[in-house]
Design a protein around this motif. Structure first.
Motif, PDB file in Angstrom:
ATOM      1  N   LEU A  71       0.773  -0.974  -0.007  1.00 15.70           N
ATOM      2  CA  LEU A  71      -0.222   0.137  -0.063  1.00 15.70           C
ATOM      3  C   LEU A  71       0.822   1.301  -0.142  1.00 15.70           C
ATOM      4  CD1 LEU A  71      -1.861  -2.147   1.017  1.00 15.70           C
ATOM      5  CD2 LEU A  71      -3.132  -0.537   2.356  1.00 15.70           C
ATOM      6  N   HIS A  73       1.454   5.879  -0.954  1.00 12.08           N
ATOM      7  CA  HIS A  73       0.943   6.986  -1.042  1.00 12.08           C
ATOM      8  C   HIS A  73       0.650   7.680  -2.618  1.00 12.08           C
ATOM      9  CE1 HIS A  73       0.368  11.514   0.335  1.00 12.08           C
ATOM     10  NE2 HIS A  73      -0.621  11.001  -0.333  1.00 12.08           N
ATOM     11  N   PHE A  74      -0.287   7.968  -3.217  1.00  9.82           N
ATOM     12  CA  PHE A  74      -0.337   8.527  -4.739  1.00  9.82           C
ATOM     13  C   PHE A  74       0.092  10.047  -4.195  1.00  9.82           C
ATOM     14  CE2 PHE A  74      -3.817   5.519  -6.155  1.00  9.82           C
ATOM     15  CZ  PHE A  74      -2.937   4.837  -6.905  1.00  9.82           C
ATOM     16  N   ARG A  99      -8.112   2.332 -11.898  1.00  6.77           N
ATOM     17  CA  ARG A  99      -6.866   2.357 -10.673  1.00  6.77           C
ATOM     18  C   ARG A  99      -6.242   3.656 -10.778  1.00  6.77           C
ATOM     19  NH1 ARG A  99      -6.534  -2.919  -8.337  1.00  6.77           N
ATOM     20  NH2 ARG A  99      -4.484  -2.597  -7.960  1.00  6.77           N
ATOM     21  N   ARG A 103      -7.674  10.262  -7.346  1.00  9.87           N
ATOM     22  CA  ARG A 103      -9.052   9.793  -6.640  1.00  9.87           C
ATOM     23  C   ARG A 103      -8.938  10.286  -5.110  1.00  9.87           C
ATOM     24  NH1 ARG A 103      -8.416   4.602  -8.311  1.00  9.87           N
ATOM     25  NH2 ARG A 103     -10.179   3.888  -6.769  1.00  9.87           N
ATOM     26  N   LEU A 104     -10.216  10.120  -4.439  1.00 12.93           N
ATOM     27  CA  LEU A 104     -10.258  10.892  -3.255  1.00 12.93           C
ATOM     28  C   LEU A 104      -9.564  10.418  -2.313  1.00 12.93           C
ATOM     29  CD1 LEU A 104     -14.320  10.933  -2.926  1.00 12.93           C
ATOM     30  CD2 LEU A 104     -13.023  12.876  -3.484  1.00 12.93           C
ATOM     31  N   THR A 105      -9.294   8.957  -2.416  1.00 20.94           N
ATOM     32  CA  THR A 105      -8.387   8.189  -1.231  1.00 20.94           C
ATOM     33  C   THR A 105      -6.857   8.022  -1.992  1.00 20.94           C
ATOM     34  OG1 THR A 105     -10.244   7.459  -0.083  1.00 20.94           O
ATOM     35  CG2 THR A 105      -8.294   6.447   0.100  1.00 20.94           C
ATOM     36  N   ILE A 107      -4.392   6.283  -2.249  1.00 24.69           N
ATOM     37  CA  ILE A 107      -3.588   5.088  -1.803  1.00 24.69           C
ATOM     38  C   ILE A 107      -3.636   4.178  -3.234  1.00 24.69           C
ATOM     39  CG2 ILE A 107      -3.536   3.087  -0.076  1.00 24.69           C
ATOM     40  CD1 ILE A 107      -4.987   4.810   2.036  1.00 24.69           C
ATOM     41  N   GLY A 108      -2.354   3.756  -3.343  1.00 21.33           N
ATOM     42  CA  GLY A 108      -2.414   2.719  -4.328  1.00 21.33           C
ATOM     43  C   GLY A 108      -2.135   1.382  -3.727  1.00 21.33           C
ATOM     44  N   VAL A 109      -2.505   0.339  -4.597  1.00 22.00           N
ATOM     45  CA  VAL A 109      -2.136  -1.105  -3.839  1.00 22.00           C
ATOM     46  C   VAL A 109      -1.870  -2.016  -5.072  1.00 22.00           C
ATOM     47  CG1 VAL A 109      -3.433  -3.174  -2.955  1.00 22.00           C
ATOM     48  CG2 VAL A 109      -4.228  -1.008  -2.441  1.00 22.00           C
ATOM     49  N   LEU A 136       2.915   2.868   2.637  1.00 23.66           N
ATOM     50  CA  LEU A 136       2.079   2.813   3.891  1.00 23.66           C
ATOM     51  C   LEU A 136       1.922   1.604   4.600  1.00 23.66           C
ATOM     52  CD1 LEU A 136      -0.828   5.135   2.289  1.00 23.66           C
ATOM     53  CD2 LEU A 136       1.027   5.766   3.441  1.00 23.66           C
TER      54      LEU A 136
ATOM     55  N   ILE B  20      -1.026  11.425   6.436  1.00 22.93           N
ATOM     56  CA  ILE B  20      -1.739  11.601   5.375  1.00 22.93           C
ATOM     57  C   ILE B  20      -3.207  11.515   5.968  1.00 22.93           C
ATOM     58  CG2 ILE B  20      -2.798  10.490   3.288  1.00 22.93           C
ATOM     59  CD1 ILE B  20      -0.041   9.261   3.139  1.00 22.93           C
ATOM     60  N   ILE B  22      -7.140  10.551   5.408  1.00 26.61           N
ATOM     61  CA  ILE B  22      -8.227   9.974   4.597  1.00 26.61           C
ATOM     62  C   ILE B  22      -9.476   9.787   5.200  1.00 26.61           C
ATOM     63  CG2 ILE B  22      -6.503   8.978   2.919  1.00 26.61           C
ATOM     64  CD1 ILE B  22      -7.098   6.326   4.706  1.00 26.61           C
ATOM     65  N   ARG B  23     -10.391  10.101   4.345  1.00 20.07           N
ATOM     66  CA  ARG B  23     -11.871   9.850   4.882  1.00 20.07           C
ATOM     67  C   ARG B  23     -12.758   8.851   4.140  1.00 20.07           C
ATOM     68  NH1 ARG B  23     -10.217  15.109   4.518  1.00 20.07           N
ATOM     69  NH2 ARG B  23     -10.739  16.312   6.394  1.00 20.07           N
ATOM     70  N   LEU B  69     -11.434  -4.361  -5.858  1.00 19.58           N
ATOM     71  CA  LEU B  69     -10.788  -4.414  -4.673  1.00 19.58           C
ATOM     72  C   LEU B  69     -11.219  -3.190  -3.327  1.00 19.58           C
ATOM     73  CD1 LEU B  69      -8.187  -5.920  -4.472  1.00 19.58           C
ATOM     74  CD2 LEU B  69      -6.867  -3.738  -5.123  1.00 19.58           C
ATOM     75  N   LEU B  71     -10.835  -1.091   0.013  1.00 24.19           N
ATOM     76  CA  LEU B  71     -10.094  -0.577   1.111  1.00 24.19           C
ATOM     77  C   LEU B  71     -11.164  -0.218   2.255  1.00 24.19           C
ATOM     78  CD1 LEU B  71      -8.063  -0.513  -1.456  1.00 24.19           C
ATOM     79  CD2 LEU B  71      -7.041   1.369  -0.268  1.00 24.19           C
ATOM     80  N   THR B 105      -0.776   0.740  10.316  1.00 25.56           N
ATOM     81  CA  THR B 105      -1.676   1.329   9.214  1.00 25.56           C
ATOM     82  C   THR B 105      -2.793   0.398   9.022  1.00 25.56           C
ATOM     83  OG1 THR B 105       0.110   2.111   7.890  1.00 25.56           O
ATOM     84  CG2 THR B 105      -1.967   2.118   6.798  1.00 25.56           C
ATOM     85  N   LEU B 136     -12.974   3.013   2.525  1.00 26.07           N
ATOM     86  CA  LEU B 136     -12.158   4.028   2.301  1.00 26.07           C
ATOM     87  C   LEU B 136     -11.877   4.292   0.770  1.00 26.07           C
ATOM     88  CD1 LEU B 136      -9.260   3.381   4.811  1.00 26.07           C
ATOM     89  CD2 LEU B 136     -11.058   4.734   5.200  1.00 26.07           C
ATOM     90  N   ASP B 137     -11.934   2.991  -0.079  1.00 22.63           N
ATOM     91  CA  ASP B 137     -11.925   3.342  -1.390  1.00 22.63           C
ATOM     92  C   ASP B 137     -12.481   2.082  -2.048  1.00 22.63           C
ATOM     93  OD1 ASP B 137     -11.097   4.396  -3.861  1.00 22.63           O
ATOM     94  OD2 ASP B 137      -9.159   4.166  -3.636  1.00 22.63           O
ATOM     95  N   LYS B 139     -11.684   0.316  -5.879  1.00 16.16           N
ATOM     96  CA  LYS B 139     -11.001   0.017  -7.377  1.00 16.16           C
ATOM     97  C   LYS B 139     -11.257  -1.256  -8.062  1.00 16.16           C
ATOM     98  CE  LYS B 139      -6.723   1.433  -4.797  1.00 16.16           C
ATOM     99  NZ  LYS B 139      -6.325   2.782  -5.261  1.00 16.16           N
ATOM    100  N   VAL B 140     -11.237  -1.312  -9.365  1.00 16.19           N
ATOM    101  CA  VAL B 140     -11.398  -2.452 -10.126  1.00 16.19           C
ATOM    102  C   VAL B 140     -10.257  -3.406  -9.715  1.00 16.19           C
ATOM    103  CG1 VAL B 140     -10.428  -1.515 -12.233  1.00 16.19           C
ATOM    104  CG2 VAL B 140     -11.937  -3.252 -12.379  1.00 16.19           C
TER     105      VAL B 140
END
Lengths: 159, 159
Positions: A71, A73-74, A99, A103-105, A107-109, A136, B20, B22-23, B69, B71, B105, B136-137, B139-140
């Motif tokens: 995980l 941070h973008f 992907r 985006r609002l959140t 976070i990349g995975v 993260l 960071i 996040i919401r 996916l 989060l 985290t 939180l998020d 994603k495809v």
């Protein structure tokens, strides 16, 4: 900024949606940079994840894994567009059906292959994050867990 | 709390590690509760993800996807142990070599099957989050993207 204009948080989130504070556990070192296209990344497929020294106590058993979920941070995300041509296939979608880093959140995975652990540095293949990206969290991937179990079962009760 | 005692943030993170905020974008509705074991969850395998109304503008194309996916926030996490018996196979590992919710985290990642979209509610299978969990998020998933592409290629240039 969303679709070119400012959007107040109150238009997106209810008053009682509690925010969460997260902190990076380390950062990425590689030769990747954002490429010329909207979503491309240039550079090789090997990255180092350098965890902060205090993370060493949480690393037990990591060296035995081959497949990890990273995980990150973008941290270079740009304004959000609610509809855009998805990088994978150019289909017009919103952020939740994509992907995108925008985006609002933020976070990349990514699922990566773990090649080596040296102290608090992980050498991985297939991390699609730029050099300097804050990391993260690290988890074992579900695919990795299943593979561990299969290998143990094949090696028999004394294995 | 880590291993039964308080640990100052400065022992874990360098001073220049930027946090960071996040919401949540919505929350989970299902009949799952934390089970009697340390990591078990009881309840059925169908959940609703109720996104906040303001999220509707980011949902374009979501109804065409089958694999997402999610989060989510480990909002009921407990003190962290640096070594413990991993739920999957009881191997003794640290948080980074596991999927435990008790980690620095507090973010969970789960791949789910999308069954239906009704307004800003998603009906999904296989979400291992409790009732009331902040989401939180979305994603495809990479698997979902690859499947979409294969289906399009099979249906030919006019498909």
């Amino acid at each position: 900024m969303i679709d070119g204009g400012p959007v107040p948080l109150t238009a997106l989130y209810p008053d009682d949606a509690k925010s969460i504070v997260i902190r990076p556990i380390g950062y990425v070192v590689n030769d990747k940079k954002r490429g010329p296209s909207a979503f491309g990344i240039t550079g090789g497929d090997i990255s180092e994840i350098r965890l902060y020294p205090g993370m060493v106590r949480f690393m037990r058993g990591l060296e035995d894994e081959t497949s990890l979920l990273i995980l990150w941070h973008f941290h270079k995300a740009r304004p959000i567009r609610s509809v855009f041509a998805r990088g994978f296939d150019r289909k017009r979608v919103g952020p939740f059906a994509s992907r995108t880093s925008d985006r609002l959140t933020p976070i990349g995975v990514t699922e990566v292959e773990l090649l080596e652990v040296r102290g608090t540095t992980l050498v991985v293949r297939n991390l699609d994050a730029f050099d300097g990206t804050p990391v993260l969290d690290i988890k074992v991937s579900m695919a990795g867990l299943k593979r561990s179990r299969e290998q143990r079962e094949q090696s028999g009760p004394l294995g």
